[in-house]
Design a protein around this motif. Sequence first.
Motif, PDB file in Angstrom:
ATOM      1  N   TRP A  45     -50.039  28.285  36.782  1.00 47.26           N
ATOM      2  CA  TRP A  45     -49.152  27.577  37.700  1.00 47.26           C
ATOM      3  C   TRP A  45     -47.953  26.928  37.023  1.00 47.26           C
ATOM      4  O   TRP A  45     -46.957  26.624  37.670  1.00 47.26           O
ATOM      5  CB  TRP A  45     -49.931  26.516  38.483  1.00 47.26           C
ATOM      6  N   ASP A 152     -50.659  18.843  45.748  1.00 47.98           N
ATOM      7  CA  ASP A 152     -49.610  19.478  44.950  1.00 47.98           C
ATOM      8  C   ASP A 152     -48.791  20.462  45.784  1.00 47.98           C
ATOM      9  O   ASP A 152     -47.622  20.725  45.507  1.00 47.98           O
ATOM     10  CB  ASP A 152     -50.212  20.249  43.759  1.00 47.98           C
ATOM     11  N   GLN A 214     -58.562  16.118  40.837  1.00 49.18           N
ATOM     12  CA  GLN A 214     -58.188  15.706  39.475  1.00 49.18           C
ATOM     13  C   GLN A 214     -58.195  14.193  39.300  1.00 49.18           C
ATOM     14  O   GLN A 214     -57.849  13.688  38.233  1.00 49.18           O
ATOM     15  CB  GLN A 214     -56.832  16.308  39.108  1.00 49.18           C
ATOM     16  N   TRP A 222     -55.303   9.413  42.243  1.00 42.97           N
ATOM     17  CA  TRP A 222     -54.729  10.211  41.153  1.00 42.97           C
ATOM     18  C   TRP A 222     -53.210  10.031  41.168  1.00 42.97           C
ATOM     19  O   TRP A 222     -52.553  10.352  42.154  1.00 42.97           O
ATOM     20  CB  TRP A 222     -55.116  11.682  41.371  1.00 42.97           C
ATOM     21  N   ARG A 224     -50.664  11.481  39.638  1.00 44.67           N
ATOM     22  CA  ARG A 224     -49.765  12.641  39.799  1.00 44.67           C
ATOM     23  C   ARG A 224     -49.826  13.174  41.233  1.00 44.67           C
ATOM     24  O   ARG A 224     -48.830  13.687  41.741  1.00 44.67           O
ATOM     25  CB  ARG A 224     -50.085  13.727  38.779  1.00 44.67           C
ATOM     26  N   TRP A 228     -46.605  13.989  43.523  1.00 41.58           N
ATOM     27  CA  TRP A 228     -46.307  15.233  44.261  1.00 41.58           C
ATOM     28  C   TRP A 228     -46.007  14.916  45.720  1.00 41.58           C
ATOM     29  O   TRP A 228     -45.127  15.524  46.348  1.00 41.58           O
ATOM     30  CB  TRP A 228     -47.475  16.211  44.197  1.00 41.58           C
ATOM     31  N   GLY A 341     -53.349  15.990  31.570  1.00 41.59           N
ATOM     32  CA  GLY A 341     -53.399  17.190  32.409  1.00 41.59           C
ATOM     33  C   GLY A 341     -54.549  17.133  33.395  1.00 41.59           C
ATOM     34  O   GLY A 341     -54.338  17.195  34.607  1.00 41.59           O
ATOM     35  N   TYR A 355     -44.635  20.263  32.608  1.00 43.24           N
ATOM     36  CA  TYR A 355     -44.089  19.794  33.891  1.00 43.24           C
ATOM     37  C   TYR A 355     -43.548  18.371  33.765  1.00 43.24           C
ATOM     38  O   TYR A 355     -42.580  18.016  34.432  1.00 43.24           O
ATOM     39  CB  TYR A 355     -45.087  19.925  35.052  1.00 43.24           C
TER      40      TYR A 355
HETATM   41  N1  GLY Z   1     -50.937  21.321  40.093  1.00 45.74           N
HETATM   42  C1  GLY Z   1     -51.907  20.797  39.225  1.00 45.74           C
HETATM   43  C2  GLY Z   1     -51.563  19.513  38.582  1.00 45.74           C
HETATM   44  O1  GLY Z   1     -50.702  18.773  39.009  1.00 45.74           O
HETATM   45  O2  GLY Z   1     -52.197  19.239  37.600  1.00 45.74           O
END
Ligand code: GLY
Length: 386
Positions: A45, A152, A214, A222, A224, A228, A341, A355
Amino acid sequence: MADNWVQAAKTYIEAKTERNLTAIGTGFPHATKAGKYQLAEPQWWTAGFWPGILWNNFHATKQQKVADLAQKLEKQMDPLLRDPAKLDHDMGFMWTLTSLARYDLTNDSTAKTNALLAATLLLGRFNSAGQYLEAWNSWQGAADTSGIVIIDSMMNVSLLYWASEETGDPRFAVAATQHAETILREFIRDDGSVHHMVNFNSETGEVIEKLGGQGFAEMSSWSRGCAWAIYGLAIAYSYTKKPEFLAAASKVADYFILHTLDVAVPLWDFRIPANTAKTKYDYPDSSAAAIAACGCLLIGRLAAPEEQAFYTKAGTSLLQRLFEHATTAADDQALIGHGTGHWPEQTNLDTGLIYGDYFFTEGIYQLNGIYNTFWLGGQWDHESLQ
Ligand code: GLY
């Protein structure tokens, strides 16, 4: 005239990117180990982020060698467009920052064809019973993943909006908006935090369960995932002008800002129980700050005039703290370190993430008055943003 640190950050990014043209070259970096990017397969990804950094750089510097390298990377992804079993909803990330970016900056028709093919494959993941984009294929490990949706995905819908704008065919945008409405209803909590994953019954569309993904746990937060949501919902608002998308983006942004007021780099999860062992859970995630910063900067352009300065300042402050506290040693390939990550899998903890580097680059270029419109299609022309 940009502030001194803003100019210094741009110089820092461009010097490292120049070195990375040979250090990373035609590989697909994901996370660093001892300062060196580990490479992933083109179908992973994260494939779009290094070419995306290159397209941001080309947009600013006009160096042909940078565009040539970005195109070589994109070429390695071409066979995937004929092998959709290897692809998931992250086609949005992957082709927005490669083919769509190349089309945006060079008007090349082959780039447009690739981006439209990716958008068509992404539209094929739309489940009309549940009005969502299916995240993964069963090769991800679980027995049946046809009902899994993850937050995400909000960044991936911009490819669909762009495809409708480009072709005049509303079907891409209709699916994108229905998906965003599902996200609003099932993922965004009242306090502005978000769920990472929701599992739907893929035949009836009913919600089966909400999952921690995650994050630390189902009801944790989370960071992140919040990021998103901020950027993705702001993009959905910029295309649709539906006030509920801007309201939700702002609500999650307010929550994110409140939870990062006094920290250099946010924690990977904002809701880790207080009695857990600090050393085990206390990991930073710089990528969350970089993504949220870009989202806040966009809200700063879209919000009511009296609220714009608040979000612009918040996005700027997140980026400044990254520049001051997360940039790396000269021989480290990552632009920013301190990314996490996947804490639950214990992979890529407190390290460089491509990213994070991408959104740090996009944000710093914006603060220098250089905007790309890869996520926003033709609705913003470059000149009006300078
Ligand atoms: N798309 C997976 C992440 O943000 O880790």
